[in-house]
Design an enzyme around this catalytic site. Structure first.
Site: not given
Length: 337
Positions: A210, A223, A227, A254, A218
């Site tokens: 994780d 974002h 990404d 994630e 973010n």
């Protein structure tokens, strides 16, 4: 006198196409068995086969009749002549034909007559050969090659369909952002690994990973940056899954997973540290991350030989280890004993 022919000029393109099909060393398939069966019956041949030739071997996808091995080294194959030239080859009597004099396999075969046609891609790369064999010689003026060419074209159509369906299946099982396996593919691969564990009693390890403080990444960097961080980490994880039997997946958001069949906890721990180190070296910026960079928490669990745990327990144990890693401060690896 026979000499091993040179690879065709489009050898790299030819091999790329074959490997993209994922068809080498796969079980028999009625789509191709039907073609060799028809070829054998039409020509009243003693054997017919369809073989794919890679850089080292010829793999027989379909065989009708007796006397044909499931594979042979490429440099000992007669069909390599068809692949090299990209043209059909018809031999009235292999035992006396000067082109095959000194061939290492011909004297061992129970066949005399040979006819083979290439399976050609749109760009003319010969990826396979469809062949018939007869135990007795046959005059060339009594042989009609056209039906064998037609069957070869049908076989090529089937191969293109095979490849297309494989691409569709792969697309349905990939995560659109990271190109890793998606949750559906992960579940299927984990079940397959579980079946293998039960059969072989080789250890099965699972990493759950994780990305730390990802929501904050973010929120602070946007974002698009999030990404790109996911894509970069996916490449690191994919590199760690270096064996064909390993599977790297985006588990959700994630969170990621890595299935490691036939690997004990020591080997899996080494992989986990390699991933963590690679992420540190990548130095992916994180405005509020630990030391200003993106980090990962990892939970590891293993089913040792003889374990009676169900596969759900392996996932639960790896997930529990991941939770402990997050609770203890993140940016660490926890092994669930």
């Amino acid at each position: 006198m026979f000499a091993v022919p040179q690879p065709p000029s489009n050898e790299n393109e030819r091999l790329d196409f074959i490997f993209s099909c994922g068809i080498l060393d796969t079980p028999r398939d009625e789509r191709f068995d039907r073609i060799t069966r028809l070829a054998s019956h039409f020509y009243e041949a003693d054997a017919a086969f369809l073989g794919f030739i890679d850089d080292r071997y010829q793999w027989m996808k379909s065989i009708h009749g007796e006397g044909i091995a499931p594979w042979i080294e490429r440099d000992r194959s007669i069909c390599q002549i068809v692949i090299s030239s990209g043209e059909p080859l018809v031999v009235s009597d292999m035992k006396t034909d000067s082109r095959l004099r000194g061939h290492p396999v011909v004297p061992l075969l129970p066949f005399h007559f040979y006819a083979g046609v290439p399976l050609l891609t749109e760009n003319g790369a010969a990826v396979a050969s469809l062949c018939i064999l007869k135990r007795e010689p046959q005059p060339l003026d009594r042989f009609n090659l056209s039906p064998l060419k037609d069957l070869g074209e049908i076989a090529m159509d089937e191969l293109e369909l095979w490849r297309h369906n494989r691409d569709l299946k792969r697309a349905a099982e990939r995560d659109g952002l990271t190109d890793l396996a998606n949750r559906r593919a992960f579940d299927a691969a984990l079940d397959e690994a579980w079946q293998n564990f039960q059969r072989t009693q080789q250890p099965l390890s699972l990493l759950m990973l994780d990305l730390d403080h990802f929501k904050a990444l973010n929120d602070h960097a946007g974002h698009q940056a999030g990404d790109e961080a996911l894509r970069q980490f996916a490449r690191i994880l994919s590199d760690a899954a270096h064996r064909p039997i390993d599977l790297a997946a985006r588990y959700g958001g994630e969170e990621f997973a890595l299935i490691l069949p036939n690997m004990d906890h020591a080997g899996a721990l080494e992989i986990a540290w390699r991933i963590k180190t690679s992420l540190e070296e990548a130095g992916i910026p994180h405005p509020v991350g630990i030391a200003g960079r993106l980090t990962v928490s990892v939970g590891l669990a293993t089913l040792p030989p003889g374990s009676t745990d169900r596969i759900e327990m392996l996932v639960a144990r790896a997930d529990s280890a991941l939770y402990r890693a997050k609770r203890q401060g993140r940016d660490r690896i926890i092994v669930e004993k």
